[in-house]
Design a protein around this motif. Structure first.
Motif, short mmCIF file in Angstrom:
data_model
loop_
_atom_site.label_atom_id
_atom_site.label_comp_id
_atom_site.label_asym_id
_atom_site.label_seq_id
_atom_site.Cartn_x
_atom_site.Cartn_y
_atom_site.Cartn_z
N VAL A 29 1.19 -1.39 0.06
CA VAL A 29 -0.28 0.16 -0.25
C VAL A 29 0.93 1.13 -0.02
O VAL A 29 1.97 1.48 0.85
CB VAL A 29 -0.73 -0.20 1.49
CG1 VAL A 29 -1.34 1.13 1.47
CG2 VAL A 29 -2.35 -1.30 1.44
N LYS A 31 1.60 5.27 -2.21
CA LYS A 31 1.86 6.29 -3.29
C LYS A 31 2.45 6.21 -4.34
O LYS A 31 3.98 6.77 -3.43
CB LYS A 31 0.45 6.88 -2.88
CG LYS A 31 1.47 8.41 -1.67
CD LYS A 31 0.27 9.34 -1.61
CE LYS A 31 1.29 9.73 -0.43
NZ LYS A 31 0.32 11.03 0.50
N TYR A 37 3.02 0.89 3.70
CA TYR A 37 2.59 -0.41 4.66
C TYR A 37 2.92 -1.54 3.85
O TYR A 37 2.35 -1.60 2.22
CB TYR A 37 2.00 -0.44 5.56
CG TYR A 37 0.66 0.04 5.86
CD1 TYR A 37 -0.23 -0.70 5.38
CD2 TYR A 37 -0.13 1.42 5.36
CE1 TYR A 37 -1.46 -0.59 5.13
CE2 TYR A 37 -0.93 1.63 4.98
CZ TYR A 37 -2.00 0.34 4.90
OH TYR A 37 -3.84 0.61 4.75
N ASN A 63 -11.05 -1.40 0.69
CA ASN A 63 -12.23 -0.14 1.33
C ASN A 63 -10.99 0.57 2.13
O ASN A 63 -10.73 1.70 2.38
CB ASN A 63 -13.18 -0.79 1.44
CG ASN A 63 -14.52 -0.82 0.79
OD1 ASN A 63 -14.68 -0.24 -0.40
ND2 ASN A 63 -15.72 -2.16 1.07
N ARG A 64 -10.11 -0.37 3.24
CA ARG A 64 -9.81 0.87 3.55
C ARG A 64 -8.38 1.65 3.05
O ARG A 64 -8.05 1.96 3.70
CB ARG A 64 -8.76 -0.59 4.78
CG ARG A 64 -7.39 -0.44 5.57
CD ARG A 64 -6.84 -1.21 6.42
NE ARG A 64 -5.48 -0.66 6.98
CZ ARG A 64 -4.33 -1.45 7.06
NH1 ARG A 64 -5.12 -2.54 7.84
NH2 ARG A 64 -3.43 -0.69 8.14
N VAL A 65 -7.84 1.22 2.32
CA VAL A 65 -6.61 1.51 1.00
C VAL A 65 -7.87 3.35 0.84
O VAL A 65 -7.24 4.20 0.89
CB VAL A 65 -6.05 1.06 0.72
CG1 VAL A 65 -5.35 1.70 -0.30
CG2 VAL A 65 -5.04 -0.57 1.05
N LYS A 66 -8.92 2.92 0.35
CA LYS A 66 -8.96 3.84 -0.95
C LYS A 66 -9.92 4.88 0.90
O LYS A 66 -9.28 6.38 0.84
CB LYS A 66 -10.31 3.67 -0.88
CG LYS A 66 -11.26 4.69 -1.71
CD LYS A 66 -12.65 4.36 -2.43
CE LYS A 66 -13.73 5.18 -3.25
NZ LYS A 66 -14.55 4.62 -3.46
N ALA A 67 -9.81 4.94 2.11
CA ALA A 67 -10.64 5.43 2.84
C ALA A 67 -8.88 6.23 3.32
O ALA A 67 -9.28 7.55 3.97
CB ALA A 67 -11.03 4.84 4.23
N GLU A 68 -8.17 5.85 3.52
CA GLU A 68 -6.67 6.58 3.51
C GLU A 68 -6.04 7.34 2.89
O GLU A 68 -5.26 7.80 3.26
CB GLU A 68 -6.10 4.83 3.70
CG GLU A 68 -6.01 4.35 5.56
CD GLU A 68 -5.56 3.36 5.75
OE1 GLU A 68 -4.85 2.38 6.68
OE2 GLU A 68 -4.66 2.65 4.36
N GLY A 69 -6.83 7.59 1.40
CA GLY A 69 -5.93 7.87 0.18
C GLY A 69 -5.27 7.47 0.14
O GLY A 69 -4.62 8.12 -0.89
N LEU A 70 -5.17 6.38 -0.02
CA LEU A 70 -3.75 5.22 -0.96
C LEU A 70 -3.90 4.33 -1.58
O LEU A 70 -5.05 4.57 -2.44
CB LEU A 70 -3.20 4.94 0.21
CG LEU A 70 -2.49 5.37 1.17
CD1 LEU A 70 -1.71 5.08 2.70
CD2 LEU A 70 -0.93 6.29 1.31
#
Length: 132
Positions: A29, A31, A37, A63-70
């Protein structure tokens, strides 16, 4: 080039060793070419020769990664007994040309980690840079 923080680079090797004798798998994960991480996933095949992500974990990871902006910028898995190069199955199943495919080999005395880009069946090695 793919850039790893040292902690993530070590985490995928630890995960590979922990899941022996089976292959370990997970997402990278981050950008813009830099891993933030490693996200370990469950190999539902529980096999030393191949892996499949748990579909519910994949959905949750997305969903987690999207919410983190990554972004999910890479997929890693281990080869417990073979070199760090994509197998024919790895190449066949490399559907996303925009991610890095990282392989942790445990075939030698020390883990060997290599990264590849795989586009339409063509494999290109990718440089790994580990930063503190």
């Amino acid at each position: 080039m793919i850039i790893f923080p040292k902690a993530a680079f070590e985490a995928i090797q630890t995960h590979a060793q922990r899941d022996l004798p089976n292959e370990a798998c997970g997402y990278l994960v981050g950008k813009t070419g830099e891993v933030v991480y490693a996200l370990p996933m469950t190999n539902v095949d529980a096999s030393p020769e191949h892996y499949t992500f748990d579909p519910q974990e994949q959905f949750n990871a997305y969903n987690r990664v999207k919410a983190e902006g990554l972004t999910l910028m890479g997929v890693y898995h281990s080869h417990p007994n073979t070199p760090a190069r994509p197998s024919q199955e790895d190449i066949k199943l490399a559907y996303d040309p925009n991610v890095s495919y990282v392989i942790v080999s445990l075939a030698g005395e020390k883990p060997d980690v290599k990264s590849f880009r795989i586009v339409k069946g063509e494999v290109t090695p990718e440089t790994i840079k580990v930063v503190p």
